[in-house]
Enzyme design. Structure first.
Site, PDB file in Angstrom:
ATOM      1  CG  ASP A 186      -2.247   0.668   0.956  1.00 21.20           C
ATOM      2  OD1 ASP A 186      -2.607   0.809  -0.226  1.00 21.20           O
ATOM      3  OD2 ASP A 186      -2.937   1.057   1.922  1.00 21.20           O
ATOM      4  CG  ASP A 265      -7.813   0.664   2.537  1.00 20.26           C
ATOM      5  OD1 ASP A 265      -6.733   0.035   2.513  1.00 20.26           O
ATOM      6  OD2 ASP A 265      -8.032   1.640   1.792  1.00 20.26           O
TER       7      ASP A 265
END
Length: 378
Positions: A186, A265
């Site tokens: 990420d 997420d």
């Protein structure tokens, strides 16, 4: 760096709705995964069994995700209609998976007759199941026609819950390996991809709109009502809320901009939540309800102390708020897992070590160790 007073924007309707939705979805995903595991254990139905990741599979997820991200970055316009069609099918199936337990409960509670009407894929299905599938397909069609953000969120939430229920982690060791790899993934794709590819790959892919195959077909056939069908679609790979929701004033490029949070997420931390939820259940099934919260004065090492799920969920909440705050203060996209991984995994490891349960969580229960490709016994 923006002034600290701008953190007041977190109290606007859009951020609050985003935070509460993400927290609810994360808990709901873990709860559904727990119940699905119990259903599979009860029915011994291995044809619908979930997949328990091993070390190699966990390590492959960031690699496969990176390749998929690059493919969508370079070829999105070419494959967007195929991707939309695939997403529509997956969304209908996921929505059915999420709604069916509630329909079954209502049917049982009111004693509704539900005769078998046909067979599909060697499995009989009932009238209520058929009606539910029609409802799910109708919801997906409504999304394809309107592209409304509420329908987008509904389908995205369904995909998240279905994924967490079917893809499981056997222990904290594999979980930590996966989370750390995705933590690096990420950060790289949000902060550093522009240096290598000339644009922020993660943000570019997340904000691209897919071509609507329904509009394409309607246009080629000159069907009436073409203007009612949206040309472009936001794929349900994220949840979104308008920045001006209920008259809010969260800053953005335009008043019609959306605040967004990727499904990853929510889904990735939810896999950790599902793992500790199952652990809590095994620990408490002989001593009462899993949702009982004891008094804080009790000893932390006691098996009656706070459940791990509450520490993980609290950590997720803190990490999510921190990620949104960082985005407001820096006025730039933030890799949410940068904040969510430490805030969820860290407390679980520390508290389990203090309770002398880290070794058990780290290696997993014997049932988890013996079933790598079937369902997780809870």
């Amino acid at each position: 760096m923006e002034p600290l007073w701008k953190l007041a924007y977190l109290l606007e309707p859009a951020p609050i709705a985003l935070i509460l939705t993400a927290i609810a979805v994360s808990y709901g995903s873990a709860f559904r995964a727990l119940n699905y595991g119990k259903e599979m254990e009860k029915n011994r139905d291995l044809s619908e069994a979930s997949i328990t990741l091993d070390r190699s599979q966990a390590l492959m997820i960031p690699i496969v995700s990176s390749c998929s991200l690059l493919m969508m970055f370079y070829l999105f316009s070419s494959v967007s209609q195929i991707l939309t069609a695939f997403t529509a099918v997956a969304s209908a199936s996921s929505l059915y998976f999420c709604l069916f337990p509630y329909i079954a409960q209502i049917k049982s509670q009111f004693g509704l007759a539900d005769p078998f009407v046909s067979r599909c894929c060697s499995k009989p299905f009932t009238r209520i199941q058929g009606l539910l599938m029609l409802l799910c397909v109708g919801t997906v069609i409504a999304w394809l026609v309107t592209g409304h953000w509420i329908l987008n969120n509904l389908l995205g939430i369904s995909l998240c819950i279905a994924f967490v229920s079917h893809v499981r982690l056997p222990n904290i060791k594999i979980c930590a390996m996966l989370l750390v790899c995705l933590f690096v993934y990420d950060i790289f794709w949000v902060f550093y991809s522009e240096r290598f590819f000339g644009a922020n790959v993660m943000v570019s892919v997340a904000t691209q709109q897919a071509s609507n195959p329904v509009h394409t077909v309607a246009n080629s056939l000159s069907l009436p009502g073409l203007r009612l069908i949206t040309k472009k679609l936001e794929l349900p790979v994220k949840i979104v809320f308008p920045r001006n929701l209920l008259g809010g004033v969260v800053p953005g490029n335009a008043a019609t901009d959306f605040m967004m949070l990727g499904l990853g997420d929510m889904a990735i931390p939810s896999m950790l939540l599902a793992l500790v939820f199952c652990f809590d259940h095994r620990k408490s099934r002989d001593s009462g309800s899993i949702l009982d919260i004891p008094l804080p004065k009790e000893d932390m090492s006691s098996p009656k102390g706070f459940k791990y799920i509450w520490y993980a969920l609290s950590g997720y909440s803190v990490g999510l708020v921190t990620a949104l705050a960082a985005g407001i203060l820096t006025h730039s996209p933030q890799p949410a897992l940068l904040y969510l991984v430490p805030s969820t995994l860290g407390p679980i490891i520390v508290i389990s070590w203090m309770r002398k349960e880290l070794a058990e969580l780290w290696e997993g229960s014997p049932s988890n160790l013996s079933e790598k490709t079937h369902f997780t016994e809870v």
